[in-house]
Enzyme design. Structure first.
Site, mmCIF file in Angstrom:
data_model
loop_
_atom_site.group_PDB
_atom_site.id
_atom_site.type_symbol
_atom_site.label_atom_id
_atom_site.label_comp_id
_atom_site.label_asym_id
_atom_site.label_seq_id
_atom_site.Cartn_x
_atom_site.Cartn_y
_atom_site.Cartn_z
ATOM 1 N N GLU A 196 -4.453 3.651 30.262
ATOM 2 C CA GLU A 196 -2.618 4.133 30.686
ATOM 3 C C GLU A 196 -3.157 5.634 31.155
ATOM 4 O OE1 GLU A 196 -1.707 3.839 26.413
ATOM 5 O OE2 GLU A 196 -2.337 1.024 26.678
ATOM 6 N N TYR B 185 5.286 23.186 24.532
ATOM 7 C CA TYR B 185 3.675 22.784 24.013
ATOM 8 C C TYR B 185 3.022 24.683 24.538
ATOM 9 C CZ TYR B 185 5.317 18.298 24.840
ATOM 10 O OH TYR B 185 6.021 17.218 25.114
ATOM 11 N N CYS C 228 20.424 30.208 27.684
ATOM 12 C CA CYS C 228 20.617 31.201 26.080
ATOM 13 C C CYS C 228 19.896 30.479 24.994
ATOM 14 C CB CYS C 228 21.981 31.247 25.639
ATOM 15 S SG CYS C 228 22.851 31.415 27.497
HETATM 16 N N1 LLP Z 1 -0.610 5.977 26.599
HETATM 17 C C1 LLP Z 1 0.095 6.084 25.432
HETATM 18 C C2 LLP Z 1 0.691 5.032 23.852
HETATM 19 C C3 LLP Z 1 1.203 7.209 25.208
HETATM 20 O O1 LLP Z 1 1.836 7.937 24.193
HETATM 21 C C4 LLP Z 1 0.775 8.025 26.075
HETATM 22 C C5 LLP Z 1 1.174 9.565 25.749
HETATM 23 C C6 LLP Z 1 0.183 7.748 27.352
HETATM 24 C C7 LLP Z 1 0.029 6.399 27.375
HETATM 25 C C8 LLP Z 1 -0.036 9.002 28.626
HETATM 26 O O2 LLP Z 1 -1.382 10.139 28.034
HETATM 27 P P1 LLP Z 1 -1.513 11.078 29.279
HETATM 28 O O3 LLP Z 1 -2.538 10.289 30.541
HETATM 29 O O4 LLP Z 1 -0.930 11.837 30.650
HETATM 30 O O5 LLP Z 1 -2.480 11.956 28.868
HETATM 31 N N2 LLP Z 1 4.958 15.691 27.207
HETATM 32 C C9 LLP Z 1 3.870 16.148 26.743
HETATM 33 C C10 LLP Z 1 3.125 14.732 26.467
HETATM 34 C C11 LLP Z 1 3.246 13.747 25.964
HETATM 35 C C12 LLP Z 1 2.452 12.382 25.837
HETATM 36 C C13 LLP Z 1 2.857 11.532 24.874
HETATM 37 N N3 LLP Z 1 2.375 9.839 25.141
HETATM 38 C C14 LLP Z 1 3.173 17.295 27.670
HETATM 39 O O6 LLP Z 1 4.105 17.633 28.277
HETATM 40 O O7 LLP Z 1 2.008 17.562 27.501
#
Ligand code: LLP
Length: 439
Positions: A299, A342, A369
């Site tokens: 994913e 973050y 702000c």
């Molecule tokens: N699968 C599940 C169950 C997830 O919760 C997530 C991300 C992914 C796949 C995808 O993860 P990736 O390959 O993109 O790392 N907003 C944060 C990241 C939050 C991720 C949440 N879950 C940021 O900007 O770093």
């Protein structure tokens, strides 16, 4: 050379040509002039390149890439991935709706998240999704109940929490026992046994895990796969499950402190002397996953789109305080919240290539702000001036999707570049859009 050794390479997505930063063959300053700022710009070629690379790295195993829609849910980005045969990992009815509108097949969608509502479950059942990735026994029982009321059987996988430390920012680490996600490793087998015995409207189709996001080492992935594999094999034997989703989480390089021009950055992988490359991810995981007789789902979100997008913003003012110099730009934390939330690092690059190596220490801040409304603090950057446009790099993942109307600021426009072609894929919001729906 720019601060941190950053120099876009010539081979991928974003690069200087004749002194002007381009996305593929299109000059970014022309896009800023045509569409205004703040403006998200995506490189279609980079998205496809990343998708293909990951797909190739996993070629040795029966697999499907389910793009994590939360990273970038623009319809045109989803449509690009549909053409590649991607599946999708969704977390809401809204994301499923988007995938369907983009031509995606619900039968290739998995539905994650700890708090699915009845309306979302009904919608996803009616659309025929591949699997509900369930995060608790309570949810599994509720899913059974709703499916029963509709005289349907819900395909499901339970998310196992492997209790592995992903060694990433605490807000995006998900695979430890103290996180809210998944069901404890030790409780999974009992839960499958009870579900098989007691829940006639559930079809146990797979098992899922996801340990966190922005991992920069392959070790936690290996640890989680090794830990969970015996459990998965027992579940396969007892319940005939057919898939194992190992989640997303592959990290990208945000900081250009690498040797300048290293194409690895734009390919979303770290260079060989750093802990995680995409080839390494494949090389380590494929042998551990290939002979299980299971379909392996991955994913990825950030890996596919992170380095394929930038946020263009115009410098409005320079404010010299007693202690600091602030470059005030027209994008804010409502447009890109990652630095505020973050402490995310995004390289800041002028659209016109600086002619000298000279830099100044500045804070680049937005108009909101809040003291947290900054894109960098005390960073050495080329001395760009009011009126100039700069690019916040690596903003393709969790950029626009986390944008908001805070401070009643219209959301930015989004543009997709493919070769010489530019397509406006989302209009900038108007002031009227801000109040649409209010009574
Ligand atoms: N699968 C599940 C169950 C997830 O919760 C997530 C991300 C992914 C796949 C995808 O993860 P990736 O390959 O993109 O790392 N907003 C944060 C990241 C939050 C991720 C949440 N879950 C940021 O900007 O770093």
């Amino acid at each position: 050379m720019l601060s941190g050794g950053y120099k876009p390479c010539a081979m991928h997505g974003f690069s200087y040509k004749n002194g002007a930063l381009h996305c593929e063959n299109v000059e970014l300053s022309a896009l800023a002039a045509d569409y205004g700022t703040p403006l998200y710009v995506y490189s279609g070629g980079t998205i496809l390149d990343h998708f293909t690379r990951l797909d190739a790295a996993l070629a040795g195993v029966d697999h499907e890439l389910a793009f994590a829609v939360k990273a970038n849910s623009n319809l045109s980005v989803l449509r690009l991935l549909v053409t590649q045969g991607a599946g999708f990992d969704i977390v809401s009815a809204g994301e499923l709706f988007r995938v369907i509108k983009a031509g995606g097949d619900p039968a290739h969608c998995t539905f994650a998240g700890v708090g699915k509502t009845r309306a979302e479950i009904v919608y996803a059942l009616e659309q025929g999704i591949y699997s509900f990735n369930v995060e608790s026994e309570e949810e599994l029982r509720y899913l059974n109940q709703v499916a029963g009321e509709l005289e349907m059987v819900a395909p499901a996988a339970v998310r196992v929490n492997p209790n592995v430390d992903a060694k990433t920012h605490k807000y995006i680490s998900t695979g430890k026992s103290e996180n809210k996600f998944g069901v404890d490793f030790e409780k999974i087998e009992d839960l499958y046994a009870r579900a098989a015995a007691e829940l006639p409207h559930i079809r146990l189709r797979g098992v899922q895990m996801h340990i966190g996001s922005q991992l920069t080492s392959v070790a936690p992935f290996i640890e989680a796969v090794e830990r969970v594999r015996p459990l998965v094999m027992r579940l396969k034997q007892r319940h005939g499950i057919e898939f194992w989703s190992i989640g997303g989480g592959i990290g990208i390089v945000y900081q250009g402190s690498l040797e300048s021009g290293d194409p690895a950055w734009w390919q979303g992988c770290l260079p060989e002397d750093l802990p995680l490359t995409i080839a390494q991810y494949g090389a380590e995981l494929v042998p551990r996953l290939k002979d299980l007789g299971l379909r392996i789902l991955v994913e990825p979100g950030r890996y596919i789109v992170g380095n394929a997008g930038v946020l263009l913003t115009r410098c409005l003012y320079e404010k010299k305080g007693a202690a600091k110099t602030f470059k005030i730009v027209d994008a804010g934390m409502n447009d890109l919240i990652r630095p505020a939330l973050y402490e995310g690092h995004h390289e800041i690059v002028p659209l016109q290539q600086p002619v000298t190596d000279a830099t100044v220490a500045v804070d680049v801040v937005g108009p909101i702000c809040e003291s947290g409304d900054f894109f960098c603090q005390n960073r050495e950057l080329p001395d760009f001036q009011p009126g100039e446009v700069v690019a916040l790099m690596s903003a393709g993942a969790y950029g626009f999707t986390m944008a908001s109307n805070y401070n009643s600021r219209p959301m930015p426009a989004e543009v997709l570049v493919e070769g010489d072609t530019t397509t406006l894929v989302r209009k900038r919001q108007t002031l009227e859009d801000l109040i649409a729906g209010e009574l």
